[in-house]
Design an enzyme around this catalytic site. Structure first.
Site: not given
Ligand code: NAD
Length: 373
Positions: A121, A126, A129, A132, A229
């Site tokens: 992450r 990004q 991802d 997401s 996390y």
């Protein structure tokens, strides 16, 4: 390179791993793309649109995969799909590494399999991802699902016939899905509060105009949850959390739960006793249904109306309900990931690259997951 996109086989999976847009870019990059006939139909992408983008259409999966150097999927391939892969092919998708029983079979075919759930992450990752892009959709769709079952308005209304109170929305777990659920609830006029074990989420919740519910935490507990996390919490913390969540759930009209811990069963946040004390007409949407549920009464894939008038929605795969946009974002994530792998000379399997190394679960005949720390 020859790139193939098979149709998804899991019931209810309407997404597809490439769109005509991403196919066009791959073809422009000199690659040959084959799409299994009908693969995009449920995501509003007919075969003709892929053909127009430069793809060949294969009549069935075996024909699509036979020549492929790289295969793009949404879900893991089943055994027949793996058997149809070319030896040494690369497979890229959400491969469910924690529960995938076919890693050995993929290794035996010398498949280089990339499980995109394992992407770091990081800022660099990004744009690839998938968690997401897909969880964002799940958070949005969860609120809309709740409104379908909730027998009242979401916003406050002042009418000649009387005033309607705004719905009270409680979000448990404030990752990507939870943040989008807060934003969507606010847009619909609900009063929103939210809770997460990671203290860093307080600021994010408040920046969206919602109230953060704070469980008192020791410094040690705060430190344990300062990463990206969440960690499994102690019995003592769970008790403090349980009492506070119970109080807020009883006052809520809609509860959306999104709490996950990678590789572990979903933490139970709503017990049967708490649900029994909730108001008639209230709705729980459990986004963790697929990994055991955050609510003790969730039945994965089902919507249950309890005797006390509370509805528990255990719908799984919410991104699949918005298949066109979900596929479009997912396909762009994959295209960016492919940018790391594809060179004019062929595949660049640079294991020094932390993104490739973190996601590669089988390679050169070996299973690489779980990675030894
Ligand atoms: P997730 O789906 O793994 O979990 C959802 C949320 O549940 C998390 O916020 C987690 O803290 C929470 N949770 C777990 N146990 C809980 C419990 N017992 N009670 C309450 N809440 C609990 O989360 P996600 O959406 O995948 O996001 C995970 C992390 O990744 C977050 O820190 C997020 O900010 C970060 N992230 C980073 C990037 C990036 O920089 N590229 C992109 C997206 C997300």
């Amino acid at each position: 390179m020859h790139i193939a996109i098979p149709a998804e086989r899991l019931a209810g999976e309407h997404r597809v791993a490439a769109t005509p847009d991403t196919v066009k870019k791959l073809v422009a990059g000199g690659h040959a793309v084959t799409v299994e006939s009908g693969a995009g139909l449920a995501a509003a992408q007919p075969d003709a649109a892929y053909q127009e983008a430069g793809a060949a259409i294969a009549a069935d999966r075996a024909a699509a995969l036979a020549q492929a150097d790289i295969v793009l999927t949404v879900r893991p391939l089943d055994e027949d799909g793996i058997a149809a892969l070319k030896d040494g092919a690369a497979l890229i998708g959400q491969l469910n590494p924690y529960h995938n029983h076919n890693l050995q079979a993929m290794a035996a075919k010398r498949v280089s399999a990339f499980a995109l759930e394992l992407l770091p992450r990081s800022t660099r990752a990004q744009s690839m991802d998938v968690l997401s892009s897909q969880n964002n959709i799940a958070g949005y769709r969860a609120v809309l699902l709740a409104t379908q079952h909730y027998p009242r308005f979401m916003p406050m209304l002042m009418t000649a016939a009387g005033t309607v109170k705004p719905a009270r929305l409680l979000i448990l777990g404030v990752g990507v899905a939870g943040l989008q659920a807060i934003a969507t609830g606010k847009r619909l006029g609900a009063v929103v509060e939210a809770f997460d074990v990671r203290p860093a989420t307080k600021e994010q919740v408040e920046s969206l105009g919602a109230k953060f519910i704070e469980v008192p935490m020791s410094e040690e507990e705060k430190m344990a949850n300062s990463g990206v996390y969440a960690k499994e919490m102690s019995e003592s913390y769970r008790q403090r959390q349980g009492e506070l969540v119970a109080k807020h759930a009883k006052a809520a009209d809609i509860v959306i739960t999104t709490a996950l811990i990678p590789g572990k069963p979903a933490p139970k946040l709503l017990s049967a006793e708490v649900v029994a004390a909730m108001k008639p007409g209230s709705v729980i949407v459990d986004l963790a249904a697929e990994t055991g549920g955050n609510c003790a009464l969730t039945r994965p894939g089902e919507t249950v109306r309890l005797d006390n008038g509370v509805t528990v929605v255990g719908q799984t795969n919410l991104p699949g309900l918005l298949a066109a946009d979900a596929s479009s974002l997912y396909a762009k994530n994959l295209l960016t990931f492919l940018g790391l792998l594809l060179t004019p000379e062929g595949l660049n399997l640079n294991l020094e690259d932390e993104i490739l190394s973190a996601t590669l679960v089988t390679h050169a005949g070996q299973v690489r997951f779980p990675a030894a720390d």
